[in-house]
Design a protein around this motif. Structure first.
Motif, mmCIF file in Angstrom:
data_model
loop_
_atom_site.group_PDB
_atom_site.id
_atom_site.type_symbol
_atom_site.label_atom_id
_atom_site.label_comp_id
_atom_site.label_asym_id
_atom_site.label_seq_id
_atom_site.Cartn_x
_atom_site.Cartn_y
_atom_site.Cartn_z
ATOM 1 N N SER A 29 30.182 51.756 39.337
ATOM 2 C CA SER A 29 30.169 51.344 40.741
ATOM 3 C C SER A 29 30.160 49.825 40.867
ATOM 4 O O SER A 29 30.815 49.260 41.759
ATOM 5 N N PHE A 30 29.440 49.126 39.986
ATOM 6 C CA PHE A 30 29.389 47.662 40.059
ATOM 7 C C PHE A 30 30.709 47.038 39.607
ATOM 8 O O PHE A 30 31.156 46.036 40.182
ATOM 9 N N MET A 31 31.342 47.624 38.601
ATOM 10 C CA MET A 31 32.638 47.105 38.150
ATOM 11 C C MET A 31 33.689 47.270 39.235
ATOM 12 O O MET A 31 34.492 46.363 39.486
ATOM 13 N N LEU A 32 33.671 48.422 39.895
ATOM 14 C CA LEU A 32 34.613 48.633 40.996
ATOM 15 C C LEU A 32 34.291 47.709 42.163
ATOM 16 O O LEU A 32 35.205 47.181 42.817
ATOM 17 N N ALA A 33 33.000 47.487 42.436
ATOM 18 C CA ALA A 33 32.618 46.602 43.544
ATOM 19 C C ALA A 33 33.168 45.196 43.329
ATOM 20 O O ALA A 33 33.613 44.539 44.287
ATOM 21 N N ILE A 34 33.159 44.730 42.099
ATOM 22 C CA ILE A 34 33.698 43.397 41.799
ATOM 23 C C ILE A 34 35.200 43.360 42.028
ATOM 24 O O ILE A 34 35.738 42.389 42.588
ATOM 25 N N LEU A 35 35.891 44.424 41.631
ATOM 26 C CA LEU A 35 37.344 44.491 41.878
ATOM 27 C C LEU A 35 37.634 44.499 43.379
ATOM 28 O O LEU A 35 38.595 43.860 43.838
ATOM 29 N N LEU A 36 36.825 45.208 44.132
ATOM 30 C CA LEU A 36 37.036 45.258 45.587
ATOM 31 C C LEU A 36 36.762 43.899 46.225
ATOM 32 O O LEU A 36 37.431 43.533 47.212
ATOM 33 N N MET A 37 35.815 43.141 45.689
ATOM 34 C CA MET A 37 35.593 41.783 46.191
ATOM 35 C C MET A 37 36.817 40.914 45.937
ATOM 36 O O MET A 37 37.221 40.095 46.778
ATOM 37 N N GLY A 38 37.436 41.084 44.764
ATOM 38 C CA GLY A 38 38.679 40.375 44.489
ATOM 39 C C GLY A 38 39.786 40.787 45.433
ATOM 40 O O GLY A 38 40.587 39.952 45.889
ATOM 41 N N LEU A 39 39.845 42.077 45.782
ATOM 42 C CA LEU A 39 40.855 42.567 46.722
ATOM 43 C C LEU A 39 40.647 41.954 48.105
ATOM 44 O O LEU A 39 41.628 41.583 48.781
#
Length: 920
Positions: free
Chosen positions: A614-624
């Motif tokens: 969940s944290f790894m995906l959250a970081i990708l979504l912040m980049g998005l």
């Protein structure tokens, strides 16, 4: 140019994960389990279940186990001639029905060798080795099939007809055994004993599937509600494998808060008397030490009057406590313990006034009574270790005035406890003199024996043996590095004339703290050929998870000091973990505590590794989010690594999450949320286990940030390599054929949509992902041969979508495996809880592949970017433990992107011009 600081940061983060995984998967004791052997060929005879059940459950089968003459007898009769005690083995995730062999074979051999008047009939279920822990769609059907099997088994008996079936469940098989009672039509008297091996009772190891989470909630809530009513006749035993089981950690195997503690036992194989071994997940079914004591327990719960399992729950629990928790040193549970022991005058009465003494002989020719006076100055406690093979081996008496010896004594043998090594039947007992103010002597009974006998006693003052030590904290370890992790801190010098020390370890309040206790022998006053050896044990007062370490006299003993679970809240906040040390009283030792940072990393992965997605995906979504804002303002898109650097800092998301978490956990808001049927946020589950802290999200986010950067870099490099190889391999293809390939791409996407709708949602996801990879590889090639900024934007934005979509592929992959395994039965994956999300994901990704210009709908990003940010906040609130919700988050983001592009193209009447793109 990437800064050295960022490279170093990423290396450290990846190093933490790599070292943690390495320690988690490798740093444990070697496998000390003995093998179970057979003397006849095992056979599994299928039991016909009838046409109705065969049509309803074509994937499942029921067998009865047999070997040798017994198997031939079963096969020669059409009607199975069974008249024993029925036991049903339920395999777990990817488990085989053949895993029942060890328990069944030992039971068969023992019944024949001991010539019991009864025997066990072992039945076992073939679940087609389904992945029940990863895909929850088959759990309900497996439970219903077990119900049918129980009814079928009981119908096979004509004589000595049993009223219940003993259930033995391995891994998820244990959950299915408990889930039986949730079925409306299940007759609950059919089962009164459940034995589970390495079963994650508390929660799924990782919640990849909504149906698994729902299944667990339903089963556990039912047991919490009905433990003292309709389930009060059921005893449940749960054993975890300890540190060797890297699939199911011991904390999850506990029944704490689920079942009535008076009707259940939760322990670790490392703590089980006369086993003391850590078992990996598969070893749990064949480890001889555990198989033997499990079978002893099952033989002992048989009522000699009915030749079936006793219906008396107290009797069953006494048997299980004897074999699984606290064996006082007898192979079989005694029918009764003597209250008073007769002391015979012809047996020598030896008074031991020494505070520490030892009796050790290779063989003993006559009996002895060793009497220890309790009125010695400065003494208030006594500890004894004995390997005398006698049920009543220690007692306490009052010596009358003018008498030279006691004539009778009160037995204390039932308060003893068996200790390592395996099959030595060494017993230990601690006696506090204040509990027996009227008594004068402790009497140890030594009987004549042809084998080696060793008895030791130690009278001591608790103030000098029960000590307290504060474990070094992280700053202490850093300040004294490298000695703290190499030589350690000398805690205590154990002098001669001491048998026992008890060290309370203060500060062991986190699962992340790990140390090694090292017992170093220094000097012995005499040669010790008969001494068994030294022992250390780590006693955890809030769980049945004691860990033992045994070493010979001249060997250095090592014991890992780390927790397998952390109770919260603790029953007694004053209780501390205890290090108990039993040594040779004629030798001196030095006890050292050594910091174990790699074991701390292993503990980190063991307890928190499942929270990283969940944290790894959250970081990708912040980049998005950053890319969406950049495209709207500048009509260009930076790569994902730069986007994360610009907008992926933890302070841009975690404070918002903390605020919402505070609001959601407020009592008034919690009641409102519950009234609407909304779930609790995930940190509550961690808090119940004592695993949550305020710093945990920040720590996970910071480590994930470094890992995600490396992940992004590796994926981009892989795309570049793939595109270069593809360009070389396919450069002979005429450019006109690319139009044909574009049509194939559309056909593949159509196939993905149809597949996800009809056959298996995960299969459609995989097909669409492959199409997306091929498209990005082509864009990657175009960025090298063209300076067109629009193509670079498409590629950079596509890489971000690919990284985000990858999590859907990973989390849904078990469903595709389940679909492939069941192809011979059906082409359609039934009970796919992610079917809707899969279809929406495939539709969304197909739109993004076809309508591949992110700049076109940039005006709508003004509203879409905040929407993605909100989804990210919800992800960190509700997807930290419930990993399956990641699919919901990703699908909502992809759907939002797809809808904005579809609306733009419909509104403006535009379409993709493939030839123009090729010329670009």
């Amino acid at each position: 140019m990437v800064s050295p600081w960022k490279i170093g940061y990423c290396v450290v983060c990846v190093g933490i994960i790599v070292y943690g995984i390495w320690d988690y998967l490798s740093n444990f004791q070697k496998n000390k389990c003995l093998m179970t052997y057979m003397f006849e060929m095992p056979e599994y005879i299928q039991i016909p279940l009838g046409k109705r059940l065969k049509e309803k459950y074509p994937r499942y089968r029921l067998f009865i186990y047999g070997e040798g003459q017994y198997a031939r007898k079963l096969e020669s009769n059409r009607k199975v001639p069974v008249n024993g005690v029925p036991v049903l083995f339920i395999p777990g995730n990817a488990g085989s029905y053949r895993q029942a062999r060890s328990l069944a074979s030992v039971a068969h051999r023992r019944a024949n060798d001991k010539r019991y008047s009864f025997h066990f009939n072992y039945y076992t279920i073939d679940f087609n080795e389904e992945l029940s822990a990863l895909f929850g769609g088959m759990l309900q059907s497996q439970t219903e099939f077990v119900h049918e099997c129980v009814k079928k088994i009981l119908s096979l008996y004509e004589y000595n007809k049993p009223s219940s079936v003993v259930l033995v469940g391995h891994s998820m098989g244990g959950m299915i055994a408990r889930a039986l009672f949730t079925l409306p039509e299940f007759e609950q008297s059919f089962v009164n004993t459940i034995i589970t091996q390495a079963t994650p009772h508390q929660a799924p190891v990782i919640s990849l599937d909504r149906m698994i989470a729902t299944y667990y909630n339903s089963v556990n809530n039912y047991w919490r509600t009905h433990s003292n009513t309709t389930l009060k006749h059921v005893t449940v035993i749960s054993t975890g494998g300890g540190f060797r089981d890297v699939l199911v950690r011991n904390e999850l195997t506990s029944l704490r808060g689920i079942t009535d503690p008076d009707l259940s036992i939760s322990t670790s194989t490392m703590s089980v008397p006369n086993a003391w071994v850590s078992t990996d997940h598969l070893c749990a079914v064949w480890c001889k030490q555990m198989v033997m004591l499990t079978k002893r327990a099952m033989f002992d719960i048989i009522d000699p009057a009915t030749l079936q399992v006793t219906i008396n729950t107290d009797e069953r629990m006494n048997v299980f406590k004897h074999h699984f928790l606290s064996n006082p040193g007898t192979k079989k549970i005694p029918d009764y313990w003597k209250v008073e022991i007769q002391l015979y005058e012809e047996i020598p009465w030896v008074v031991k006034k020494e505070k520490t003494w030892e009796f050790a002989k290779k063989r003993v020719a006559e009996d002895y009574y060793y009497a220890v006076p309790m009125d010695q100055e400065g003494v208030n406690s006594f500890v004894a270790i004995s390997n005398v093979d006698l049920q009543d081996w220690i007692c306490i008496c009052k010596l009358e005035r003018n008498e030279e010896r006691c004539k009778t004594c009160k037995s204390l043998s039932q308060k003893g406890k068996i200790i390592p090594t395996f099959d030595s039947y060494r017993k230990i007992i601690h006696i506090d003199y204040k509990d027996y103010p009227e008594m004068t002597h402790v009497v140890l009974i030594i009987t004549a024996a042809p084998t080696q006998v060793e008895v030791m006693g130690d009278s001591y003052n608790k103030d000098y043996r029960h000590l307290s030590y504060k474990l070094p904290s992280v700053p202490d370890i850093v300040m004294t590095y490298p000695e703290s992790v190499t030589k350690g801190v000398s805690v205590l010098t154990l002098y001669n004339d001491s048998l026992f020390y008890n060290l309370q370890l203060k500060g062991l309040d986190s699962v992340l703290r790990a140390y090694t206790a090292q017992l170093v022998p220094k000097h012995c006053t005499s040669k010790k050929d008969l001494h068994e050896g030294n022992m250390m044990s780590l006693h955890v007062p809030w769980s049945q998870e004691d860990v033992y370490s045994f070493s010979r006299v001249n060997e250095i003993g090592n014991l890992s000091i780390k927790l397998q679970s952390l109770a919260s809240p603790m029953e007694d906040t004053n209780e501390s973990v205890e290090l108990r040390i039993y040594i040779d009283p004629t030798c001196s030792y030095q006890l050292k505590i050594i910091a174990a940072p790699t074991e701390s990393l292993g503990q980190f992965i063991r307890f928190y590794g499942g929270l990283f997605p969940s944290f790894m995906l959250a970081i990708l979504l912040m980049g998005l989010v950053f890319q969406l804002h950049q495209i709207r303002r500048e009509r260009k898109c930076a790569d994902i690594i730069e986007a994360i650097s610009s907008f992926g800092a933890p302070y841009k998301i975690l404070p918002v999450v903390v605020i919402f978490r505070f609001i959601l956990n407020n009592e008034s808001f919690e009641a409102l949320i519950t009234s609407f049927g909304l779930p609790q946020e995930d940190s509550r589950e961690l808090t119940k286990s004592g695993l949550y802290s305020a710093a945990l999200p920040l720590m996970l986010y910071i480590i994930s940030l470094g890992v995600v950067n490396v992940h992004c870099y590796l994926l981009i490099m892989a795309l570049h390599i793939f595109s270069k190889v593809a360009a070389v391999l396919f450069r002979w293809i005429p450019s006109l054929l690319f139009t044909f390939f574009e049509k194939i791409k559309v056909l593949l996407l159509t196939l993905a949509i149809l597949t996800s709708c009809i056959l298996c949602g995960s299969l459609g996801i995989i097909i669409s992902y492959i199409c997306f990879v091929i498209q990005l590889a082509r864009l990657c090639h175009l960025t090298r041969v063209s300076n067109n900024g629009n193509i670079a934007t498409k590629f950079n934005f596509g890489v971000t979508i690919l990284l985000i979509f990858l999590w859907v592929v990973v989390l849904s992959f078990p469903a595709s495996i389940s679909w492939a395994k069941n192809l011979r039965y059906t082409f359609i994956l039934l009970d796919d809880s992610n079917k809707l999300m899969s279809v929406l994901s495939v539709l969304s990704i197909s739109c993004l592949i076809v309508l591949d210009n992110p700049i076109s709908a940039r005006e709508s990003y003004l509203y879409l970017a905040p929407g993605v940010y909100v989804v990210n906040v919800l992800l960190l609130l509700y997807g930290m433990v419930s990993v399956y919700r990641i699919i919901y988050a990703v699908t909502s983001v992809l759907l939002g992107l797809a809808v904005t592009r579809i609306i733009y193209y419909l509104k403006n009447g535009q379409h993709i011009d493939i030839e123009q793109e090729k010329s670009d």
